[in-house]
Design a protein around this motif. Structure first.
Motif, PDB file in Angstrom:
ATOM      1  N   ARG A  34       0.648  -0.990   0.008  1.00  0.00           N
ATOM      2  CA  ARG A  34      -0.099  -0.147  -0.341  1.00  0.00           C
ATOM      3  C   ARG A  34       0.681   1.272   0.058  1.00  0.00           C
ATOM      4  O   ARG A  34       2.035   1.322   0.692  1.00  0.00           O
ATOM      5  N   HIS A  35       0.604   2.220  -0.861  1.00  0.00           N
ATOM      6  CA  HIS A  35       1.135   3.679  -1.385  1.00  0.00           C
ATOM      7  C   HIS A  35       0.910   4.555   0.163  1.00  0.00           C
ATOM      8  O   HIS A  35      -0.392   4.494   0.432  1.00  0.00           O
ATOM      9  N   GLN A  36       2.135   4.390   0.745  1.00  0.00           N
ATOM     10  CA  GLN A  36       1.613   5.749   1.881  1.00  0.00           C
ATOM     11  C   GLN A  36       3.051   6.751   2.096  1.00  0.00           C
ATOM     12  O   GLN A  36       2.644   7.756   2.679  1.00  0.00           O
ATOM     13  N   ALA A  37       4.025   6.556   0.919  1.00  0.00           N
ATOM     14  CA  ALA A  37       4.773   7.771   1.531  1.00  0.00           C
ATOM     15  C   ALA A  37       5.479   7.487  -0.002  1.00  0.00           C
ATOM     16  O   ALA A  37       5.714   6.585  -0.667  1.00  0.00           O
ATOM     17  N   THR A  38       5.870   9.111  -0.471  1.00  0.00           N
ATOM     18  CA  THR A  38       7.076   9.048  -1.711  1.00  0.00           C
ATOM     19  C   THR A  38       8.193  10.267  -1.548  1.00  0.00           C
ATOM     20  O   THR A  38       8.448  10.729  -0.126  1.00  0.00           O
ATOM     21  N   ILE A  39       9.203   9.204  -1.718  1.00  0.00           N
ATOM     22  CA  ILE A  39      10.719   9.546  -1.528  1.00  0.00           C
ATOM     23  C   ILE A  39      11.370  10.107  -2.275  1.00  0.00           C
ATOM     24  O   ILE A  39      11.666   9.423  -3.344  1.00  0.00           O
ATOM     25  N   VAL A  40      12.034  11.042  -2.571  1.00  0.00           N
ATOM     26  CA  VAL A  40      12.954  11.325  -3.784  1.00  0.00           C
ATOM     27  C   VAL A  40      14.076  11.511  -3.251  1.00  0.00           C
ATOM     28  O   VAL A  40      14.566  11.833  -2.361  1.00  0.00           O
ATOM     29  N   TRP A  41      14.921  10.509  -4.204  1.00  0.00           N
ATOM     30  CA  TRP A  41      16.126  10.377  -3.579  1.00  0.00           C
ATOM     31  C   TRP A  41      17.399  10.548  -4.658  1.00  0.00           C
ATOM     32  O   TRP A  41      17.480  11.229  -5.437  1.00  0.00           O
ATOM     33  N   LEU A  42      18.645  11.506  -4.035  1.00  0.00           N
ATOM     34  CA  LEU A  42      18.988  12.223  -5.568  1.00  0.00           C
ATOM     35  C   LEU A  42      20.861  11.381  -4.963  1.00  0.00           C
ATOM     36  O   LEU A  42      21.459  11.589  -3.474  1.00  0.00           O
ATOM     37  N   PRO A 120      -2.520  13.427  -2.262  1.00  0.00           N
ATOM     38  CA  PRO A 120      -2.761  14.169  -1.281  1.00  0.00           C
ATOM     39  C   PRO A 120      -2.796  13.486  -0.044  1.00  0.00           C
ATOM     40  O   PRO A 120      -2.000  14.475   1.030  1.00  0.00           O
ATOM     41  N   ASN A 121      -3.017  12.684   0.660  1.00  0.00           N
ATOM     42  CA  ASN A 121      -3.089  11.625   1.349  1.00  0.00           C
ATOM     43  C   ASN A 121      -0.781  10.857   1.752  1.00  0.00           C
ATOM     44  O   ASN A 121      -1.039  10.049   2.811  1.00  0.00           O
ATOM     45  N   ILE A 122      -0.750  10.971   0.503  1.00  0.00           N
ATOM     46  CA  ILE A 122       0.431  10.635   1.384  1.00  0.00           C
ATOM     47  C   ILE A 122       1.644  11.617   1.249  1.00  0.00           C
ATOM     48  O   ILE A 122       1.845  12.665   1.083  1.00  0.00           O
ATOM     49  N   LYS A 123       2.661  10.087   2.227  1.00  0.00           N
ATOM     50  CA  LYS A 123       3.645  11.397   2.679  1.00  0.00           C
ATOM     51  C   LYS A 123       4.658  11.749   1.982  1.00  0.00           C
ATOM     52  O   LYS A 123       5.252  11.122   1.175  1.00  0.00           O
ATOM     53  N   LEU A 124       5.390  13.179   2.173  1.00  0.00           N
ATOM     54  CA  LEU A 124       6.145  12.906   1.113  1.00  0.00           C
ATOM     55  C   LEU A 124       7.678  13.069   1.833  1.00  0.00           C
ATOM     56  O   LEU A 124       7.931  14.062   2.923  1.00  0.00           O
ATOM     57  N   GLY A 125       8.466  12.195   0.851  1.00  0.00           N
ATOM     58  CA  GLY A 125      10.262  12.734   2.163  1.00  0.00           C
ATOM     59  C   GLY A 125      11.413  13.003   0.828  1.00  0.00           C
ATOM     60  O   GLY A 125      10.986  12.579  -0.651  1.00  0.00           O
TER      61      GLY A 125
END
Length: 260
Positions: A34-42, A120-125
């Protein structure tokens, strides 16, 4: 899965920049649960998004979507102006080095743009390694102050920042940027940060990573953990990634990570 990103002005769509930056290929690792968070990794200097996306395919974090962009290829002063994939220009990696604010803002705006289409309900990092970690920490300061360094509004609400073998750009201006924002102190106190650094790092000195953590703490980032690793150079090891997995699970309220 991967796709090409577009070029953009520094500061994103909030104002014209002097330079255009052509960002490379972006790789996406879809959540297996289940998709709970999205993280952009650099990634770090000279690397690309593909190498990190391959690692994230193997991590026991089924509820995270990973977005791994590739930095623009630009001349890098540290290497005599030769072109490398880099999030910003850097002449030296030290506490007193001149900061490429335009490049930092352009990369932070690119990351914000990648996160802007998430539900909108997804936590972002945001997380990163080395120069990518420096860009992630710059994004954290933009989020807390509510603005990029150029004064344009920062549009994303961040829930987690991870910095591996990195450093804090613009540390001398940090306190003024936070105290100058109405909600800056509150956001700084609540944003979770996880910083890791090897004591044997011969590229980004351990002392610089430690001073960066101290500067962030002194400026009001209360929810900050700094981990050091004896003998670790400028790379990552399973012990470090295991701690990152545990920390993300706890701070993003994930359903729990699984081992393959």
């Amino acid at each position: 899965m991967s796709y090409h990103s577009t070029s953009m002005n520094s500061g994103g769509g909030n104002g014209a920049g002097r330079r255009n930056f052509e960002f490379g290929r972006t790789h996406v690792v879809r959540p297996k649960g289940r998709h709970q968070a999205t993280i952009v990794w650099l990634h770090g200097l000279g690397d690309n998004g593909s190498s990190w996306s391959q690692l994230f395919e193997t991590l026991p974090l089924p509820n995270i979507k990973w977005i791994c962009p590739t930095a623009p290829t630009r001349s890098v002063s540290l290497f005599g102006g030769f072109p490398y994939s880099a999030w910003f220009d850097v002449g030296e990696i030290s506490e007193n080095a001149a900061d490429d604010l335009e490049g930092l803002d352009a990369s932070a705006a690119h990351v914000a743009n990648l996160l802007s289409t998430e539900p909108p309900n997804i936590k972002l990092g945001i997380g990163g390694f080395s120069m990518g970690a420096a860009t992630a920490l710059h994004s954290a300061v933009c989020h807390v102050s509510g603005r990029y360094a150029n004064g344009n509004v920062y549009p994303i609400n961040l829930s987690a920042i991870v910095s591996l073998s990195g450093w804090l750009p613009c540390s001398s201006a940090l306190r003024n940027r936070i105290e100058g924002s109405r909600d800056g102190i509150r956001r700084a106190a609540s944003l979770p940060l996880f910083l890791c650094h090897g004591r044997g790092d011969d590229v980004v000195a351990y002392e610089l990573g430690e001073k960066s953590a101290g500067a962030l703490s002194a400026a009001g980032f209360r929810n900050l953990i700094f981990r050091s690793y004896n003998g670790l150079g400028h790379y990552t090891v399973p012990e470090e990634t295991d701690e990152v997995c545990s920390w993300l699970t706890a701070n993003l309220g994930l359903e729990g990570f699984r081992f393959n």
